[in-house]
Write a protein that holds these residues in place. Structure first.
Motif, PDB file in Angstrom:
ATOM      1  N   TRP A  69       0.828  -1.210   0.000  1.00 52.46           N
ATOM      2  CA  TRP A  69       0.000   0.000   0.000  1.00 52.46           C
ATOM      3  C   TRP A  69       0.865   1.264   0.000  1.00 52.46           C
ATOM      4  O   TRP A  69       0.562   2.234  -0.701  1.00 52.46           O
ATOM      5  N   THR A  70       1.928   1.265   0.771  1.00 50.38           N
ATOM      6  CA  THR A  70       2.798   2.444   0.836  1.00 50.38           C
ATOM      7  C   THR A  70       3.425   2.740  -0.513  1.00 50.38           C
ATOM      8  O   THR A  70       3.445   3.888  -0.973  1.00 50.38           O
ATOM      9  N   ALA A  71       3.951   1.704  -1.159  1.00 51.05           N
ATOM     10  CA  ALA A  71       4.572   1.889  -2.468  1.00 51.05           C
ATOM     11  C   ALA A  71       3.570   2.394  -3.496  1.00 51.05           C
ATOM     12  O   ALA A  71       3.851   3.337  -4.261  1.00 51.05           O
ATOM     13  N   ASN A  72       2.380   1.801  -3.515  1.00 54.05           N
ATOM     14  CA  ASN A  72       1.365   2.195  -4.494  1.00 54.05           C
ATOM     15  C   ASN A  72       0.874   3.624  -4.280  1.00 54.05           C
ATOM     16  O   ASN A  72       0.805   4.419  -5.222  1.00 54.05           O
ATOM     17  N   LEU A  73       0.540   3.954  -3.037  1.00 56.37           N
ATOM     18  CA  LEU A  73       0.035   5.300  -2.755  1.00 56.37           C
ATOM     19  C   LEU A  73       1.112   6.360  -2.958  1.00 56.37           C
ATOM     20  O   LEU A  73       0.833   7.463  -3.441  1.00 56.37           O
ATOM     21  N   ALA A  74       2.350   6.015  -2.595  1.00 60.53           N
ATOM     22  CA  ALA A  74       3.444   6.978  -2.747  1.00 60.53           C
ATOM     23  C   ALA A  74       3.668   7.318  -4.215  1.00 60.53           C
ATOM     24  O   ALA A  74       3.830   8.484  -4.582  1.00 60.53           O
ATOM     25  N   CYS A  75       3.685   6.302  -5.076  1.00 58.00           N
ATOM     26  CA  CYS A  75       3.958   6.580  -6.494  1.00 58.00           C
ATOM     27  C   CYS A  75       2.795   7.309  -7.156  1.00 58.00           C
ATOM     28  O   CYS A  75       3.008   8.145  -8.037  1.00 58.00           O
ATOM     29  N   ILE A  76       1.568   7.031  -6.715  1.00 61.07           N
ATOM     30  CA  ILE A  76       0.412   7.750  -7.267  1.00 61.07           C
ATOM     31  C   ILE A  76       0.462   9.223  -6.873  1.00 61.07           C
ATOM     32  O   ILE A  76       0.328  10.120  -7.715  1.00 61.07           O
ATOM     33  N   GLY A  77       0.672   9.479  -5.589  1.00 58.90           N
ATOM     34  CA  GLY A  77       0.753  10.863  -5.119  1.00 58.90           C
ATOM     35  C   GLY A  77       1.913  11.610  -5.746  1.00 58.90           C
ATOM     36  O   GLY A  77       1.786  12.788  -6.137  1.00 58.90           O
ATOM     37  N   TRP A  78       3.050  10.949  -5.863  1.00 59.51           N
ATOM     38  CA  TRP A  78       4.239  11.582  -6.436  1.00 59.51           C
ATOM     39  C   TRP A  78       4.020  11.936  -7.909  1.00 59.51           C
ATOM     40  O   TRP A  78       4.383  13.031  -8.355  1.00 59.51           O
ATOM     41  N   THR A  79       3.416  11.032  -8.658  1.00 58.19           N
ATOM     42  CA  THR A  79       3.181  11.286 -10.079  1.00 58.19           C
ATOM     43  C   THR A  79       2.248  12.466 -10.281  1.00 58.19           C
ATOM     44  O   THR A  79       2.474  13.309 -11.165  1.00 58.19           O
ATOM     45  N   LEU A  80       1.203  12.551  -9.490  1.00 58.15           N
ATOM     46  CA  LEU A  80       0.287  13.688  -9.598  1.00 58.15           C
ATOM     47  C   LEU A  80       1.004  15.002  -9.252  1.00 58.15           C
ATOM     48  O   LEU A  80       0.797  16.029  -9.894  1.00 58.15           O
ATOM     49  N   PHE A  81       1.884  14.935  -8.255  1.00 64.19           N
ATOM     50  CA  PHE A  81       2.645  16.122  -7.847  1.00 64.19           C
ATOM     51  C   PHE A  81       3.583  16.597  -8.957  1.00 64.19           C
ATOM     52  O   PHE A  81       3.590  17.773  -9.328  1.00 64.19           O
ATOM     53  N   VAL A  82       4.393  15.672  -9.504  1.00 64.37           N
ATOM     54  CA  VAL A  82       5.358  16.090 -10.527  1.00 64.37           C
ATOM     55  C   VAL A  82       4.665  16.472 -11.820  1.00 64.37           C
ATOM     56  O   VAL A  82       5.196  17.298 -12.597  1.00 64.37           O
ATOM     57  N   SER A  83       3.471  15.944 -12.080  1.00 67.86           N
ATOM     58  CA  SER A  83       2.740  16.344 -13.278  1.00 67.86           C
ATOM     59  C   SER A  83       2.374  17.820 -13.216  1.00 67.86           C
ATOM     60  O   SER A  83       2.373  18.516 -14.246  1.00 67.86           O
ATOM     61  N   VAL A  84       2.064  18.301 -12.020  1.00 67.18           N
ATOM     62  CA  VAL A  84       1.795  19.733 -11.846  1.00 67.18           C
ATOM     63  C   VAL A  84       3.067  20.546 -12.093  1.00 67.18           C
ATOM     64  O   VAL A  84       3.042  21.574 -12.785  1.00 67.18           O
ATOM     65  N   ILE A  85       4.190  20.071 -11.549  1.00 68.63           N
ATOM     66  CA  ILE A  85       5.468  20.761 -11.743  1.00 68.63           C
ATOM     67  C   ILE A  85       5.818  20.842 -13.221  1.00 68.63           C
ATOM     68  O   ILE A  85       6.244  21.885 -13.732  1.00 68.63           O
ATOM     69  N   PHE A  86       5.619  19.736 -13.929  1.00 69.44           N
ATOM     70  CA  PHE A  86       5.989  19.680 -15.345  1.00 69.44           C
ATOM     71  C   PHE A  86       5.040  20.470 -16.234  1.00 69.44           C
ATOM     72  O   PHE A  86       5.331  20.684 -17.411  1.00 69.44           O
ATOM     73  N   SER A  87       3.911  20.886 -15.680  1.00 68.24           N
ATOM     74  CA  SER A  87       2.953  21.682 -16.454  1.00 68.24           C
ATOM     75  C   SER A  87       3.277  23.169 -16.422  1.00 68.24           C
ATOM     76  O   SER A  87       2.706  23.948 -17.200  1.00 68.24           O
TER      77      SER A  87
END
Length: 540
Positions: free
Chosen positions: A445-463
């Protein structure tokens, strides 16, 4: 990682691999020629350690400063480790050439499968094509940068030269990918040694050729002295985070797309992803630290060549030494493009086979002569060439196409990861964990939730545009293009796609076919029972 294993005889030979594939609803389409070494080499090559750093090092160094290059790499690598692990467990359960595209439709209830497969498929293809195009464009720029250094800066590189070499290189990679699978496997085995060897040698030579008094202080490499905001308006924190592009610019599920060509795929493919993510993350961090440590004056970078990486090498090693080692950096980028085209063509093949394109499965064909999807290879090659020509009209537009790589790919990854958790107890979802499994406890659960949250975060940065003020020349169009492609794909789905696209083949069993036959409309039987048309277009 769970110790769970398939039955003792599940993966004794290629026929058992094929039985596993058939249990997912597929008739095997490729010959399994990739050994463990070739698969690991493929995984390392697609991440292209030293070439990826070389083509993206300017971004953290010249936006957030040296400390951004140092810390953003290890921060991103740590979070990408959770992403790679989450991808690996899904690949282990669904070792097909469709990768996470195929898996996504297995992880939701029946009524959602077509739309989920459609969105993930288009996002994954968009990201892979943009990634291949941007890497090849970067390789072309790297080669011309070497010419500039060789000519002591007295050489003008025009868009025509860059785009011309870019297109020629892509055609060359298209030709190489037409080789039979056994030749591709043999060719791939040596990639990892060049990739890792070149990185280690560059690290050693840079340290050996830089006098101690010329090296920067620890505060410059790791601390506040190394935070140099050159965004012309963004705050220091955001400028620092722009450096994340360097480590995020990677195709983590590419190895999944050759699963049907890998021996003991449920073991080898996820293990290769896992090992490559760890190795690339740690060795890449050391490379970034050494580059910053030996970088000289920041105001002298990126230099006439336009590549800060090459300029640092030339400063410390001299022109001859730098160009010699730069050859291996370019060779590493060449390998990245070779493996990226192979992976992307398999995705295009799978999507065409599933009627995701309006091509009557023309590109979902495997050549009887080579055992490879030749039509999909050349379609991928042509699609990847097209973005490069935007450089003639607007370098900004071309850069936007290239910068959406991380966003489109990472979003296509987290959709199936999120869906697996959201529908894991649904009676229509058939997720049978493979040998590589994080489990349903805290680790998974930690690995899955961490990568989901991280991807959403960096997608904002890359926008965000990286430089202020925002003009037509500095605008970041990555999010706009990604959203536009998804919107157009959705419109296409509801207007026409839903009439012929039922999702990846693997989600339809014989029982499903009997229930849903009227909705198919063309008499086609998919999954465990495949019709004559399927046999004629997918069998090698």
């Amino acid at each position: 990682m769970s110790n769970r294993r398939f039955g003792a005889s599940d993966y004794e030979d290629d026929s058992d691999d094929d039985k596993k594939l058939e249990s997912l609803g597929y008739i095997p389409s490729f010959k399994r020629e990739f050994s463990n070494l070739a698969t690991i080499s493929f995984a390392f090559s697609i991440m292209g350690l030293c070439s990826s750093v070389a083509t993206t090092f300017n971004t953290p160094l010249l936006l957030g400063g040296p400390a951004s290059a140092t810390w953003c790499w290890i921060l991103g690598a740590t979070m990408c480790f959770t992403l790679g692990s989450s991808i690996a467990e899904i690949v282990s359960a669904f070792p097909t050439c469709g990768g996470l595209y195929t898996a996504s439709a297995q992880l939701v209830p029946k009524r959602h499968r077509p739309i989920v497969g459609w969105v993930v498929g288009w996002l994954n293809i968009l990201g892979q094509v943009a990634g291949l195009s941007s890497t090849e464009f970067g390789l072309s720029s790297m080669i011309w940068a070497a010419v500039v250094v060789a000519k002591d800066g007295n050489y003008a590189v025009t868009p025509g030269k860059v785009v011309g070499l870019f297109a020629a290189l892509l055609v060359l990679h298209g030709i190489l990918n037409c080789l039979a699978t056994r030749h591709l496997a043999t060719f791939t085995k040596g990639f990892v040694f060049v990739n890792l060897g070149a990185t280690v040698i560059i690290i050693i030579v840079l340290l050996a050729t830089t006098d101690r008094h010329d090296m920067h202080s620890a505060s410059y490499v790791f601390g506040s002295d190394g935070i140099v905001n050159q965004t012309n308006g963004w705050n220091n924190g955001l400028a620092f985070l722009f450096g994340l592009l360097s480590v995020q610019w990677t195709d983590y599920d590419a190895t999944a797309h050759i699963s049907e060509e890998v021996k003991r795929a449920a073991y080898a493919a996820p293990a290769a992803i896992f090992i490559a993510v760890i190795g690339t993350g740690l060795l890449g961090w050391v490379l970034n630290i050494v580059l910053v440590l030996c970088s000289g004056r920041l105001e002298d970078l990126p230099g006439p060549s336009g590549s800060a990486f090459l300029q640092i090498m030339a400063l410390r090693m001299g022109k001859a030494g730098a160009l010699f080692l730069w050859t291996f950096v370019c060779l590493t980028a060449f390998f990245v493009c070779q493996t990226a085209l192979q992976a992307c063509s398999r995705t295009v093949y799978a999507f065409s086979r599933d009627k995701g394109f309006p091509d009557n499965r023309y590109f979902g064909y495997v050549s009887k002569w080579t055992g490879t999807p030749l039509r999909a290879i050349w379609l991928t090659t042509v699609l990847s060439i097209l973005p490069g020509f935007l450089d003639f009209a607007s370098p900004v537009a071309a850069n936007a196409i290239f910068s959406l790589t991380a966003m489109a790919l990472d979003i296509s990854y987290i959709i199936p990861i999120a869906l697996r958790r959201a529908f894991q107890h649904h009676p229509e979802v058939r997720f049978k964990p493979g040998p590589f499994y994080l489990g349903d406890g805290a680790l998974g659960w930690t690995a899955n939730l961490a990568c989901i949250g991280w991807t959403l975060f960096v997608s904002v940065i890359f926008s965000l545009p990286t430089v202020l003020p925002v003009t037509t020349g500095t605008m970041n169009y990555a999010a706009v293009i990604t959203a536009s492609v998804v919107l157009l794909a959705m419109i296409w789905y509801f207007v026409d796609g839903r009439r012929h696209y039922r999702g990846p083949h693997a989600y339809v069993t014989v029982e499903d076919k009997d229930k849903d036959a009227p909705a198919v409309g063309d008499g086609e039987v998919r999954g465990d029972s495949v019709d004559d048309e399927d046999k004629g277009t997918t069998a090698p």
